[in-house]
Design a protein around this motif. Structure first.
Motif, PDB file in Angstrom:
ATOM      1  N   PRO A   1      -1.666   3.061  -7.722  1.00 43.88           N
ATOM      2  CA  PRO A   1      -2.332   2.042  -6.925  1.00 43.88           C
ATOM      3  C   PRO A   1      -2.881   0.930  -7.808  1.00 43.88           C
ATOM      4  O   PRO A   1      -3.369   1.185  -8.890  1.00 43.88           O
ATOM      5  CB  PRO A   1      -3.453   2.794  -6.224  1.00 43.88           C
ATOM      6  CG  PRO A   1      -3.513   4.140  -6.812  1.00 43.88           C
ATOM      7  CD  PRO A   1      -2.278   4.353  -7.637  1.00 43.88           C
TER       8      PRO A   1
ATOM      9  N   GLY B   1      -8.179   0.186  -1.512  1.00 44.97           N
ATOM     10  CA  GLY B   1      -8.134  -0.243  -0.119  1.00 44.97           C
ATOM     11  C   GLY B   1      -9.265   0.431   0.611  1.00 44.97           C
ATOM     12  O   GLY B   1      -9.947   1.283   0.079  1.00 44.97           O
TER      13      GLY B   1
ATOM     14  N   HIS C   1       0.827  -1.209   0.000  1.00 44.57           N
ATOM     15  CA  HIS C   1       0.000   0.000   0.000  1.00 44.57           C
ATOM     16  C   HIS C   1       0.863   1.261   0.000  1.00 44.57           C
ATOM     17  O   HIS C   1       0.632   2.178  -0.788  1.00 44.57           O
ATOM     18  CB  HIS C   1      -0.931   0.000   1.212  1.00 44.57           C
ATOM     19  CG  HIS C   1      -1.569   1.326   1.458  1.00 44.57           C
ATOM     20  ND1 HIS C   1      -2.544   1.858   0.638  1.00 44.57           N
ATOM     21  CD2 HIS C   1      -1.329   2.259   2.412  1.00 44.57           C
ATOM     22  CE1 HIS C   1      -2.883   3.053   1.096  1.00 44.57           C
ATOM     23  NE2 HIS C   1      -2.168   3.315   2.170  1.00 44.57           N
TER      24      HIS C   1
ATOM     25  N   GLU D   1       1.230   4.140  -2.921  1.00 45.22           N
ATOM     26  CA  GLU D   1       0.929   5.554  -2.683  1.00 45.22           C
ATOM     27  C   GLU D   1       2.063   6.444  -3.198  1.00 45.22           C
ATOM     28  O   GLU D   1       1.820   7.479  -3.806  1.00 45.22           O
ATOM     29  CB  GLU D   1       0.697   5.822  -1.193  1.00 45.22           C
ATOM     30  CG  GLU D   1      -0.599   5.267  -0.676  1.00 45.22           C
ATOM     31  CD  GLU D   1      -1.807   5.969  -1.250  1.00 45.22           C
ATOM     32  OE1 GLU D   1      -1.836   7.218  -1.277  1.00 45.22           O
ATOM     33  OE2 GLU D   1      -2.745   5.269  -1.683  1.00 45.22           O
TER      34      GLU D   1
END
Length: 116
Positions: free
Chosen positions: A109, A113, A100, A104
């Motif tokens: 991405p 999420g 993740h 970012e």
């Protein structure tokens, strides 16, 4: 002998001219922060975690990543939970966070999420 000096930078810049942001996330309701790395640091850590490396090297690289980017409070919580044999938090959970955070910073991405 050739001499090298580091250049002064006002702010670390991403490809779009903006400073890379710190990435905040929650780990079981505890807000944590990965501080934005410099370009060389991010490149080194992501390359080290590459699937072309041995599994042991990947694990070491991901743990190094967190050691270098988590703010001090977040790092204390992360270490304590990861090393606690009675805690459900494990390396597979850390890998999800790693993915993740890198997404970012790379502004690419791969999935959505849950934002809290």
């Amino acid at each position: 002998m050739r001499e090298f000096t580091t250049s002064a930078k006002v702010a670390q810049q991403a490809g779009d001219g903006n400073k890379l942001p710190d990435v905040k996330f929650k780990l079981d309701k505890v807000e944590m922060t990965c501080r934005a790395p410099k370009d060389a640091q991010l490149a080194y850590l992501v390359a080290a975690a590459s699937t072309s490396r041995t599994q042991e090297d990947q694990v070491a690289a991901v743990l190094d990543f967190f050691e270098q980017t988590l703010d001090p409070m977040s790092l204390r919580v992360f270490r304590k939970r990861l090393l606690d044999t009675d805690d459900e938090f494990d390396f597979s959970d850390a890998m999800g966070i790693f993915t993740h955070v890198v997404e970012e910073w790379s502004a690419r991405p791969t999935g959505s999420g849950s934002d809290s």
